[in-house]
Scaffold this active site. Structure first.
Site: not given
Lengths: 145, 322
Positions: A86, A24, A88
């Site tokens: 962020h 990530e 995934h």
């Protein structure tokens, strides 16, 4: 409540995120609200200088971020910290419990001063990219339509 | 508290379009009164027109200023007729016509018609301002009118016939400035009217607030955001209104000084009110809401609005995502 982010910025985030595959990656979002506070314009990101990441976690620091935010704040209109983003990798852009805890931490952090932090999750695989934009509002997380 | 955001909300909740039905009722009633005056006075009156804030684009929805200026011919009340006779004759006509449906009152330079509350609970108020051209048939060329001062009007004595003005120029001047600098002047004027409404029967007329705002913009370097500009205008009023050489020229007649429409003690009161307001807001931003409240009828929920808690937002030092 609505938000806007330029395609160019989003493509940049995807590229940055993919460059850390399979882990990530993320950063903070910079932007400003309209005068009537109904509209958020996300203008940029600041990437962390130090971070820890795995395929299922990402921990960012704020090293160097404060100074950069000071520069954004001097612009017209004043731009400031509005939320986080962020990735995934190989997954959908659905917030995990850790993500929700992170937003709670923002709300309860006095310096953050944000009542409605925004969370962008970029879920991606080899074939597709999905953006999930969320906003925290009165103790609940809402996804933008 | 974000002062600008609050002020924008105040303006939005006072938008005249939010009271479309009430506005239409005012327009309809104004037209009825206009027709009645034209029917009664025939060729002795030029077309009556609205000179209120709606016409100047500075209206707010908690107080509709509908001033119906009625320009009479010089000889409408006899070749030797006085302005007092004009005023009294128009009052008598309006009183007999509307006494069963409205309060008809003699005011400073106008005659107030306050219609009884209708079935929706709305009250319509129209002020008729009788004016007379300076010389027979001259109005169509210069649009100048003489008004009669019924009640003592600031430093202008009752019974005075000294108000000569050009209402059309007044409207055009304010409308033009308010349109040209709509993000500044019009907003500030509306905010000052919202404040004036919180004070009940305040001696300062809306027209005075319109002109002093324009003068503040002309005299000072008024820049920045909405609050910066409002603050600068409030400071201008505070610092200048009681100066003995302060004048406020009527755009309809530069020899009229609108500063004369307030007595010295009324000017002191205005300066003090500005000072107190600025001091209280400086002490606590939240006090801005007392002086410039939202229209409760159209109060906007905090829902659907982003909020910050004042300072520059900073991200928490360490955050985990998963």
């Amino acid at each position: 409540m609505s938000l806007e982010a330029h395609e160019e910025l989003l493509n940049g985030l995807v590229e940055k995120g993919k460059s850390h595959y399979p882990n990530e990656f993320g950063g903070i979002l910079v932007g400003y609200y309209s005068q009537d506070n109904t509209y958020l314009h996300i203008t940029d990101t600041i990437l962390p200088k130090t971070f820890k990441a795995s395929k299922f976690s990402f921990e960012r620091s704020t090293k160097g971020i404060e100074r950069k935010l000071g520069i954004y704040y001097k612009e017209i209109p004043k731009q400031f910290y509005v939320g986080e983003w962020h990735t995934h990798p190989d997954n959908s852009p659905i917030p995990s419990l850790t993500d929700i805890s992170a937003l709670n931490a923002i709300i309860n952090n006095q310096d953050a001063c944000l009542a409605n932090p925004v969370l962008l999750i970029i879920g991606y695989s080899k074939r597709k990219v999905d953006f999930g934009f969320y906003v925290w509002f009165e103790n609940k997380l809402y996804r933008y339509e | 508290m974000d002062k600008n955001s609050h002020l924008e909300t105040v303006i939005r909740t006072h938008q005249i379009t939010k009271e479309k039905e009430l506005l239409n009722k005012h327009i309809q009633k104004k037209n009825e009164v206009k027709n009645a005056l034209e029917d009664e006075y025939g060729s002795n009156v030029y077309a009556p027109f609205n000179s209120g804030s709606y016409e100047k684009n500075t209206a707010i929805n908690t107080k509709f200023d509908f001033d119906l200026v009625s320009p009479f011919r010089r000889n409408a009340f006899g070749s030797g007729g006085t302005l007092k006779e004009m005023y009294e004759a128009v009052y008598d006509f309006l009183f007999h016509k509307y006494k069963n449906v409205a309060e008809v009152r003699k005011q400073k330079v106008s005659i107030g018609l306050e219609f009884y509350t209708d079935s929706d609970g709305d009250k319509i108020k129209i002020d008729v301002v009788p004016g007379r051209e300076l010389n027979q048939d001259q109005y169509k060329d210069d649009e100048n009118l003489n008004l009669f001062v019924y009640y003592k009007y600031g430093n202008i004595d009752a019974g005075s016939e000294r108000i000569k003005t050009n209402v059309q120029s007044q409207i055009n001047n304010i409308k033009e400035r308010a349109n040209k600098e709509k993000d500044s002047i019009r907003k500030i004027i509306r905010l000052l009217k919202v404040w004036k409404n919180t004070k009940g029967n305040y001696p300062t007329k809306s027209f005075f607030l319109e002109l002093i705002t324009i003068k503040a913009f002309d005299k000072g370097n008024i820049t920045g955001n909405l609050w910066d500009k409002l603050k600068a205008v409030l400071e201008y009023i505070r610092d200048n209104i009681t100066n003995s050489d302060f004048t406020l020229k009527d755009p309809g007649n530069s020899s009229n000084d609108l500063a004369d429409t307030l007595t010295d003690s009324e000017k002191d009161q205005l300066a003090n009110d500005m000072k107190n307001m600025l001091d209280r807001i400086k002490e606590n931003d939240e006090n801005l809401k007392t002086y410039f409240p939202e229209n409760p009828k159209f109060k906007e929920e905090d829902k659907n609005r982003y909020k910050t808690n004042g300072s520059i937002p900073m991200p928490p030092p360490k955050l985990n995502f998963g």
